[in-house]
Design a protein around this motif. Structure first.
Motif, short mmCIF file in Angstrom:
data_model
loop_
_atom_site.label_atom_id
_atom_site.label_comp_id
_atom_site.label_asym_id
_atom_site.label_seq_id
_atom_site.Cartn_x
_atom_site.Cartn_y
_atom_site.Cartn_z
N HIS A 82 0.79 -1.18 -0.15
CA HIS A 82 -0.15 0.02 -0.08
C HIS A 82 0.85 1.18 0.09
CE1 HIS A 82 -3.71 -2.48 1.09
NE2 HIS A 82 -2.57 -3.28 1.58
N THR A 83 0.67 1.98 -1.10
CA THR A 83 1.51 3.52 -1.21
C THR A 83 0.54 4.59 -0.94
OG1 THR A 83 1.49 3.57 -3.46
CG2 THR A 83 2.95 2.12 -2.70
N SER A 84 0.92 5.76 -1.14
CA SER A 84 0.04 6.75 -0.78
C SER A 84 -0.99 7.08 -2.13
CB SER A 84 0.58 8.04 -0.84
OG SER A 84 1.46 8.50 -1.88
N ARG A 85 -0.54 6.24 -3.18
CA ARG A 85 -1.67 6.37 -4.63
C ARG A 85 -2.28 5.23 -4.99
NH1 ARG A 85 2.10 10.52 -8.54
NH2 ARG A 85 2.05 12.36 -7.08
N SER A 86 -1.71 4.20 -4.71
CA SER A 86 -2.24 2.82 -5.37
C SER A 86 -1.64 1.76 -4.38
CB SER A 86 -1.65 2.68 -6.73
OG SER A 86 -0.26 2.45 -6.71
N THR A 87 -2.18 0.40 -4.45
CA THR A 87 -1.49 -0.72 -4.10
C THR A 87 -1.17 -1.54 -5.14
OG1 THR A 87 -3.37 -0.56 -2.31
CG2 THR A 87 -2.47 -2.73 -2.83
N GLN A 88 0.14 -1.89 -4.89
CA GLN A 88 0.84 -2.71 -5.87
C GLN A 88 0.78 -4.32 -5.55
OE1 GLN A 88 4.36 0.46 -6.52
NE2 GLN A 88 4.76 -1.50 -7.14
N VAL A 89 0.66 -5.18 -6.60
CA VAL A 89 0.34 -6.56 -6.09
C VAL A 89 1.64 -7.34 -6.46
CG1 VAL A 89 -1.33 -8.47 -6.47
CG2 VAL A 89 -2.19 -5.92 -6.38
N LEU A 90 1.93 -8.32 -5.72
CA LEU A 90 3.08 -9.12 -6.14
C LEU A 90 2.64 -10.48 -5.86
CD1 LEU A 90 6.24 -9.33 -7.02
CD2 LEU A 90 6.58 -9.32 -4.50
N ASP A 91 2.96 -11.49 -7.08
CA ASP A 91 2.75 -12.78 -6.88
C ASP A 91 3.90 -13.50 -6.40
OD1 ASP A 91 1.87 -15.46 -6.93
OD2 ASP A 91 1.47 -15.45 -9.18
N SER A 92 3.91 -13.96 -4.93
CA SER A 92 4.90 -14.62 -4.46
C SER A 92 5.21 -15.68 -4.90
CB SER A 92 4.71 -14.68 -2.76
OG SER A 92 3.41 -15.71 -2.75
N GLY A 93 4.37 -16.49 -5.79
CA GLY A 93 4.44 -17.59 -6.35
C GLY A 93 4.53 -18.99 -5.42
N SER A 94 4.22 -18.72 -4.08
CA SER A 94 3.88 -19.76 -3.17
C SER A 94 2.52 -19.49 -2.28
CB SER A 94 5.09 -19.92 -2.03
OG SER A 94 5.09 -18.79 -1.31
N TRP A 95 1.76 -20.96 -2.42
CA TRP A 95 0.40 -20.79 -1.85
C TRP A 95 0.00 -22.24 -1.37
CZ3 TRP A 95 1.22 -20.45 -6.86
CH2 TRP A 95 0.62 -21.51 -7.76
N MET A 96 -1.05 -22.40 -0.71
CA MET A 96 -1.63 -23.58 -0.38
C MET A 96 -3.25 -23.61 -0.77
SD MET A 96 -2.08 -23.66 3.64
CE MET A 96 -3.69 -24.60 3.66
N VAL A 97 -3.61 -24.86 -1.06
CA VAL A 97 -5.05 -24.93 -1.14
C VAL A 97 -5.50 -25.84 -0.14
CG1 VAL A 97 -7.12 -25.70 -2.89
CG2 VAL A 97 -5.00 -24.36 -3.65
N ASP A 98 -6.79 -25.43 0.67
CA ASP A 98 -7.15 -26.49 1.66
C ASP A 98 -8.34 -27.02 1.29
OD1 ASP A 98 -7.94 -27.48 4.08
OD2 ASP A 98 -7.48 -25.83 5.27
N HIS A 99 -8.28 -28.23 1.25
CA HIS A 99 -9.64 -29.10 0.79
C HIS A 99 -10.29 -29.67 2.11
CE1 HIS A 99 -9.40 -28.60 -3.52
NE2 HIS A 99 -8.09 -29.00 -3.50
N GLY A 100 -9.92 -29.15 3.32
CA GLY A 100 -10.30 -29.80 4.49
C GLY A 100 -9.86 -30.78 5.15
N ASP A 101 -9.85 -32.25 4.42
CA ASP A 101 -9.28 -33.23 4.69
C ASP A 101 -7.81 -33.41 4.31
OD1 ASP A 101 -10.08 -33.59 2.08
OD2 ASP A 101 -10.81 -35.83 2.33
N HIS A 102 -7.45 -32.66 3.39
CA HIS A 102 -6.13 -32.60 2.90
C HIS A 102 -5.74 -31.23 2.46
CE1 HIS A 102 -8.40 -33.47 -1.04
NE2 HIS A 102 -7.30 -32.96 -1.59
#
Length: 426
Positions: free
Chosen positions: A112-132
């Protein structure tokens, strides 16, 4: 998942059933698509065949363990890095000039800057299906800019990202567009709202000002109100998504909003004592997936909310600048103004562990996303096995094994003053 009995009276509202929601469409794609990817930029993959493995995500590589990365930025210079905690490799990314705040939804970093919000894809994430759970890694890449700077708040689920501006206007973005590396055209919701709008269970949770009172409401993804929850919430600040629902901070404690079979409920979790305004919980910190939340309670204590027990606990820590916990029997982690990290038994309030000073020079309170200081400050990020403490003045990050008497497992010299830090991949 069977839910535990709830000791308080709840008001129930049943919104009309929506059309087939985007979140289910995305979940179906995650289940039915297939093939592999590399942890580098590559040409678009061919359409996967129906025989591909469950959990395939195009352009990403699935891993057997959490793929944690730290997003680090120096608010003074704009220098920004991504630290891969699996390989120990540091990645340089484009500078973020004027970055005053940094937040994350587990994959994307929002500067978050004074004029905009820059988005960076970190390239790491998880998907939680509940049981796995599925863990993924992919290329790190710059996505673009969202309108609305300091004071804007970003919240996401697997289908949409909601940006609430300082003026209370809300824009919804298709998360699939961000995942493709582009800023998609937003849907602007009618009306204005107080506090962050939170995507939850194929709907949106928001606060509406009516007759001098602030109440939570439930919206569909087009912004149409489908339920109003009678429990009021004065001076709303702070929110956290847990497995038991969304916790919303209020002047007299918190609200827990949950959904079951299309019915939304609101339940008050009041403080067990009169709490001065400066000691209220206004920003929650916790391990992703945990039901134990922490919040600074003024300058010398931490307030802990056990969502399962619907119980607040105040722990007197002495002068504190940051706090967090992994929950589930783990200690409360409190970073003192002398630079030492201390562990406390939440039940007894007793100090059980202490490190040497981790911070260089004098320190100040500096929570991620507090929007009150453009210099950032030390924070504690927690995952399933480690905690991370940034030392801006010392230009390093410390990795802590909180299950082994706060042992310093690794220290990373990052070459910049990491006044802003979040962890992704969890």
């Amino acid at each position: 998942m069977r839910r535990s009995p709830r000791p308080t009276v709840r008001r129930r509202f049943s919104p009309p059933k929506p059309a087939v929601p985007a979140v289910l469409v995305l979940a179906a794609l995650l289940v039915t698509s297939c093939a592999g990817g590399e942890d580098k930029e590559s040409a678009p993959a061919a359409n996967p065949s129906s025989s591909a493995p469950h959990g395939y995500v195009e352009g990403a590589k699935e891993a057997a363990e959490q793929q944690s990365r730290l997003l680090l930025s120096d608010p003074g210079t704009g220098d920004t890095r991504v630290l891969d905690l699996i390989t120990g490799k540091e990645h340089k990314v484009p500078r973020v000039a004027g970055g005053a705040e940094l937040t994350t939804d587990g994959r994307f970093g929002y500067f978050h800057t004074s004029r905009s919000t820059q988005v960076l894809d970190s390239g790491s994430w998880m998907v939680d299906h509940g049981d796995h759970v599925h863990y993924y890694r992919a290329a790190i890449r710059e996505v673009g800019k969202l309108p609305g700077g300091t004071g804007s708040q970003v919240r996401s689920d697997i289908a949409v990202t909601a940006l609430t501006g300082e003026d209370g206007r809300v824009r919804l973005y298709r998360r699939a567009g961000l995942e493709d590396g582009k800023i998609p055209s937003p849907r602007t919701l009618p009306g204005t709202y107080a506090g962050a709008v939170v995507p939850y269970e194929e709907h949106l949770l928001a606060f509406s000002e009516e007759d001098g009172k602030t109440k939570p409401v439930v919206l569909d993804r087009k912004g149409k109100r489908v339920a109003s929850l009678d429990e009021k919430c004065e001076e709303p600040r702070g929110d956290a998504v847990t497995r038991r629902g969304v916790v919303l901070g209020c002047a007299d404690g918190a609200l827990l909003v949950d959904e079951s079979d299309g019915t939304f409920t609101a339940e008050r979790i009041p403080y067990d004592e009169d709490v001065p305004e400066k000691e209220r919980a206004t920003e929650f910190r916790h391990r992703s997936g945990s039901d134990t939340l922490t919040a600074l309670a003024g300058d010398s204590a931490v307030r802990v909310l056990d969502v399962t027990k619907r119980e607040w606990t105040r722990v007197d820590t002495g002068p504190v600048v940051a706090a967090n916990t992994a929950g589930e029997g783990s200690p409360l982690l409190a970073l003192r103004d002398d630079g030492t990290l201390r562990g406390y038994d939440i039940g007894t309030g007793k100090e059980v562990a202490k490190t040497k000073p981790l911070l260089t020079g004098g320190q100040k309170k500096g929570a991620v996303g507090d929007g009150e200081d453009g210099d950032g400050g030390p924070v504690i990020e927690v995952d399933r096995s480690r905690a991370y403490v940034n030392d801006p003045a010392g230009k390093r990050v410390h990795e802590i094994d909180y299950n082994d008497d706060l042992r310093i497992a690794r220290s990373f010299d990052v070459g910049i003053a990491p006044g802003l830090m979040v962890e992704t991949g969890r």
